[in-house]
Enzyme design. Sequence first.
Site, short mmCIF file in Angstrom:
data_model
loop_
_atom_site.label_atom_id
_atom_site.label_comp_id
_atom_site.label_asym_id
_atom_site.label_seq_id
_atom_site.Cartn_x
_atom_site.Cartn_y
_atom_site.Cartn_z
CG HIS A 106 -2.31 0.56 0.85
ND1 HIS A 106 -3.46 0.26 1.55
CD2 HIS A 106 -2.71 1.40 -0.13
CE1 HIS A 106 -4.49 0.89 1.03
NE2 HIS A 106 -4.06 1.60 0.01
CG ASP A 133 -6.15 -0.88 4.49
OD1 ASP A 133 -5.95 -1.90 5.19
OD2 ASP A 133 -5.23 -0.28 3.91
CG HIS A 135 -4.11 -2.62 8.67
ND1 HIS A 135 -4.23 -3.53 7.63
CD2 HIS A 135 -3.73 -3.33 9.76
CE1 HIS A 135 -3.93 -4.75 8.07
NE2 HIS A 135 -3.64 -4.65 9.36
CG ASP A 137 -2.60 1.66 5.64
OD1 ASP A 137 -2.20 0.87 6.51
OD2 ASP A 137 -3.05 1.30 4.53
CG HIS A 150 2.48 -1.60 4.45
ND1 HIS A 150 2.00 -2.87 4.21
CD2 HIS A 150 2.86 -1.60 5.76
CE1 HIS A 150 2.09 -3.61 5.30
NE2 HIS A 150 2.61 -2.86 6.25
CG ASP A 237 -4.85 -3.42 1.92
OD1 ASP A 237 -4.88 -4.67 1.80
OD2 ASP A 237 -3.98 -2.82 2.58
CG ASP A 239 -5.36 -5.59 4.70
OD1 ASP A 239 -6.22 -4.69 4.67
OD2 ASP A 239 -4.17 -5.37 4.97
CD GLU A 282 -0.20 -4.30 1.55
OE1 GLU A 282 0.38 -5.40 1.60
OE2 GLU A 282 0.31 -3.23 1.95
#
Length: 328
Positions: A106, A133, A135, A137, A150, A237, A239, A282
């Site tokens: 990312h 995402d 996360h 970030d 990332h 992303d 994830d 990712e």
Amino acid sequence: MKTHTPPKPRVALLGAPIDLGASLRGACMGPAALRIAGLEEALRERGFDVEDRGDVAPRTPAPQVSGRGERARNLAEIAAWARSLSDAAYETMRDGAMPVFLGGDHSLSMGSVNGVARHAAEAGRELFVLWLDAHADFNTPASTPSGNMHGMSAALLAGEEGLEEVFGDEPRRPIDPANLHLFGIRSIDRDERNLLVARGIDVVDMRLIDEHGASVLMRRVLERVAARNGMLHVSFDLDALDPAIAPGVGTDVPGGLTYREAHLIMEMLHDSGLVTSLDVVELNPYLDERGKSARLAVDLVSSLFGRQVFARGPDNALAPALPTRSAP
């Protein structure tokens, strides 16, 4: 009488085989996996004029930056990638094509979104970013517990301090923090949480999605972008998805978006007509299960570009009910 056929929309695929921003290597193989899984063919089936422009190369030599040690790992190398990706995004948008960046970790979004933001500013329009995402970030070199860049990409895009050397003297165009929408979040570091609150970032975590539903919350984002005549960059992303359906990621977190939630989000994005650029990041084929995550990513991108089970016309309205027969 001859009818005029409008030109097909143009899409440019740009690989970004970078994995130096993550703790686990392997995301550098993501662009190849997405190509093998048939992304270009899937978009052509939707009627798009697709050009695969190959992989972007990082700036050589890497920019000279001061050492930050473990506070921002591989800073010089990621700066080299960010500058090249920013130029590629900017030039693609100026060329009239929609850039789709294939990652890669990312940290690539530091460059891709910066380039799109440069173009949006020249066009006199606001840029909004939908960050799908697990996360946030939103770490900086001062707050990061890992040093992995990332996890700093959204912070850089919103203009946070400590990351100026990524672009140095080259054009950097931060977005308004109010225009950053984090969606699907379920993992935030302590200092990162404090920074998100201080900046007033819109965070849609999985609790909100569970309670209110993905469609209600996504519609709120889209209505805000439409009301401001904004351009929308989607940074997807993998994830963000539950690892049960997308295991091929380096930082998986249980409890993510389901298969249907993810497709609904992509379908709504398509229906809005607001999306002007896209990252798919990712994907780590080394951790995948026989291409499962790559194939799902292609399916979801296809939904974002208009694939539907059944087209219902504008506003996705249900067909009128059939008239009932009166009893004899």
